[in-house]
Design a protein around this motif. Structure first.
Motif, PDB file in Angstrom:
ATOM      1  N   THR A   6      27.353  30.607  33.460  1.00  0.00           N
ATOM      2  CA  THR A   6      27.528  31.689  31.703  1.00  0.00           C
ATOM      3  C   THR A   6      26.060  31.750  31.521  1.00  0.00           C
ATOM      4  O   THR A   6      26.206  33.217  30.425  1.00  0.00           O
ATOM      5  N   ALA A  29      37.295  29.605  34.631  1.00  0.00           N
ATOM      6  CA  ALA A  29      37.819  28.636  33.279  1.00  0.00           C
ATOM      7  C   ALA A  29      38.884  28.176  33.659  1.00  0.00           C
ATOM      8  O   ALA A  29      38.911  26.457  32.670  1.00  0.00           O
ATOM      9  N   SER A  30      40.043  28.567  33.498  1.00  0.00           N
ATOM     10  CA  SER A  30      41.490  28.103  33.560  1.00  0.00           C
ATOM     11  C   SER A  30      41.581  26.839  34.572  1.00  0.00           C
ATOM     12  O   SER A  30      42.084  25.626  33.941  1.00  0.00           O
ATOM     13  N   GLU A  31      41.054  26.920  35.976  1.00  0.00           N
ATOM     14  CA  GLU A  31      40.946  26.070  36.964  1.00  0.00           C
ATOM     15  C   GLU A  31      40.173  24.438  36.068  1.00  0.00           C
ATOM     16  O   GLU A  31      41.048  23.528  36.275  1.00  0.00           O
ATOM     17  N   GLU A  32      39.207  24.441  35.127  1.00  0.00           N
ATOM     18  CA  GLU A  32      38.539  23.884  34.407  1.00  0.00           C
ATOM     19  C   GLU A  32      39.742  23.228  33.634  1.00  0.00           C
ATOM     20  O   GLU A  32      39.098  21.866  33.606  1.00  0.00           O
ATOM     21  N   ARG A  33      39.669  23.645  32.630  1.00  0.00           N
ATOM     22  CA  ARG A  33      40.870  23.071  31.588  1.00  0.00           C
ATOM     23  C   ARG A  33      42.117  23.236  32.354  1.00  0.00           C
ATOM     24  O   ARG A  33      42.924  22.368  31.241  1.00  0.00           O
ATOM     25  N   GLY A  34      42.751  23.125  33.828  1.00  0.00           N
ATOM     26  CA  GLY A  34      44.235  22.952  33.457  1.00  0.00           C
ATOM     27  C   GLY A  34      44.888  23.854  33.544  1.00  0.00           C
ATOM     28  O   GLY A  34      46.224  23.610  32.742  1.00  0.00           O
ATOM     29  N   LEU A  35      44.442  24.874  33.034  1.00  0.00           N
ATOM     30  CA  LEU A  35      45.537  26.174  32.251  1.00  0.00           C
ATOM     31  C   LEU A  35      46.271  26.543  33.433  1.00  0.00           C
ATOM     32  O   LEU A  35      45.774  26.646  35.565  1.00  0.00           O
ATOM     33  N   ASN A  86      44.295  31.106  24.384  1.00  0.00           N
ATOM     34  CA  ASN A  86      42.585  30.418  25.315  1.00  0.00           C
ATOM     35  C   ASN A  86      41.193  30.929  26.324  1.00  0.00           C
ATOM     36  O   ASN A  86      41.353  31.107  25.878  1.00  0.00           O
ATOM     37  N   ALA A 105      34.832  30.955  28.871  1.00  0.00           N
ATOM     38  CA  ALA A 105      34.062  29.865  29.041  1.00  0.00           C
ATOM     39  C   ALA A 105      33.928  29.114  27.399  1.00  0.00           C
ATOM     40  O   ALA A 105      33.700  28.160  27.444  1.00  0.00           O
ATOM     41  N   GLU A 106      34.117  29.760  26.812  1.00  0.00           N
ATOM     42  CA  GLU A 106      33.436  29.248  25.177  1.00  0.00           C
ATOM     43  C   GLU A 106      34.885  30.007  24.005  1.00  0.00           C
ATOM     44  O   GLU A 106      34.854  30.749  23.993  1.00  0.00           O
ATOM     45  N   ALA A 107      34.760  29.165  23.346  1.00  0.00           N
ATOM     46  CA  ALA A 107      35.547  29.327  21.810  1.00  0.00           C
ATOM     47  C   ALA A 107      34.293  29.885  20.654  1.00  0.00           C
ATOM     48  O   ALA A 107      33.367  28.994  20.171  1.00  0.00           O
TER      49      ALA A 107
END
Length: 161
Positions: A6, A29-35, A86, A105-107
């Motif tokens: 980050t 980030a996709s892996e961490e969020r299950g996307l 996403n 990784a951030e919104a």
């Protein structure tokens, strides 16, 4: 995303990060969020990341057709919708084009400076801008759900030319 990864994304004030590094950050980030970052979504992401300026959906479609021949507009738009939803890319509404997000990784909400001469777009990563707009909206009794601020003008490179 790890703190070091980050920090690396934040460490580039001009955001000249490499496309491969950006795609790896999105994969993580996709892996961490299950996307599910499908091969097509990844390919569209790679095309956007490799572009040196905002890219339009039909330009992406043309690039995909060079490789796959049978790519259709709905396919590209579904991939773009996933990437937008996403927070991996941003849509510049005023020019109907897409750019990679420098902090996948951030919104976050960010304004963009868009050059009307060369079509470059610079993400302005200063939370105070978004916070100020939200505070003003709330002071007026308005409930903001999303904000897009696009400032058009001439970048320093075109201004010098």
């Amino acid at each position: 995303m790890s703190r070091d990864a980050t920090d690396n994304l934040h460490a580039h004030p001009k955001h000249h990060h490499d496309a491969r590094g950006f795609v790896r950050a999105v994969e993580h980030a996709s892996e961490e969020r299950g996307l599910r970052l499908t091969p097509l979504r990844k390919e569209v992401l790679e095309l956007i990341a490799a572009a040196h300026k905002p890219v339009k959906a039909y330009d992406l479609l043309d690039q995909l057709r060079e490789k796959h021949g049978n790519a259709a507009p709905p396919t590209v738009y579904r991939a773009l919708d996933f990437l937008l939803e996403n927070g991996f890319i941003h849509k510049l509404e005023s020019i109907n084009a897409f750019v990679s997000c420098h902090h996948p990784a951030e919104a976050h909400q960010v304004p963009f400076l868009i050059c009307d001469t060369c079509s470059s777009a610079q993400e302005v990563c200063d939370e105070r801008v978004a916070e100020l707009i939200e505070a003003q909206a709330r002071a007026l009794g308005f409930r903001p759900q999303a904000q897009t601020l696009e400032v058009h003008g001439t970048c320093k490179h075109c201004h010098k030319a």
